[in-house]
Scaffold this motif. Sequence first.
Motif: not given
Length: 74
Positions: A19-20, A22, A32, A53, A55-57, A74
């Motif tokens: 989760e850390n 990106i 997504d 798990d 993170n997506k940006v 989002n």
Amino acid sequence: MAIYYLYRRLKDIPEEQWENFILSYDNMCNVDKMRVAKQPLPLTEPYHRLWIDVNKVIDRLHLRNHKDAKCKEN
């Protein structure tokens, strides 16, 4: 391609630390949204959760051009 990249990048990192990580992509909001992105991958445990798990940006440069308000939220 993205799944292979995630696997190679995270294979030696404990899953509780995923989760850390990106992942940035200019069309991430649409990727997504796909139903398949909400399900575990067809990989062995624990790699079946790679996509879920991390993170997506969307990077800032591309975010300005997105019309859908949900993309910015989002």
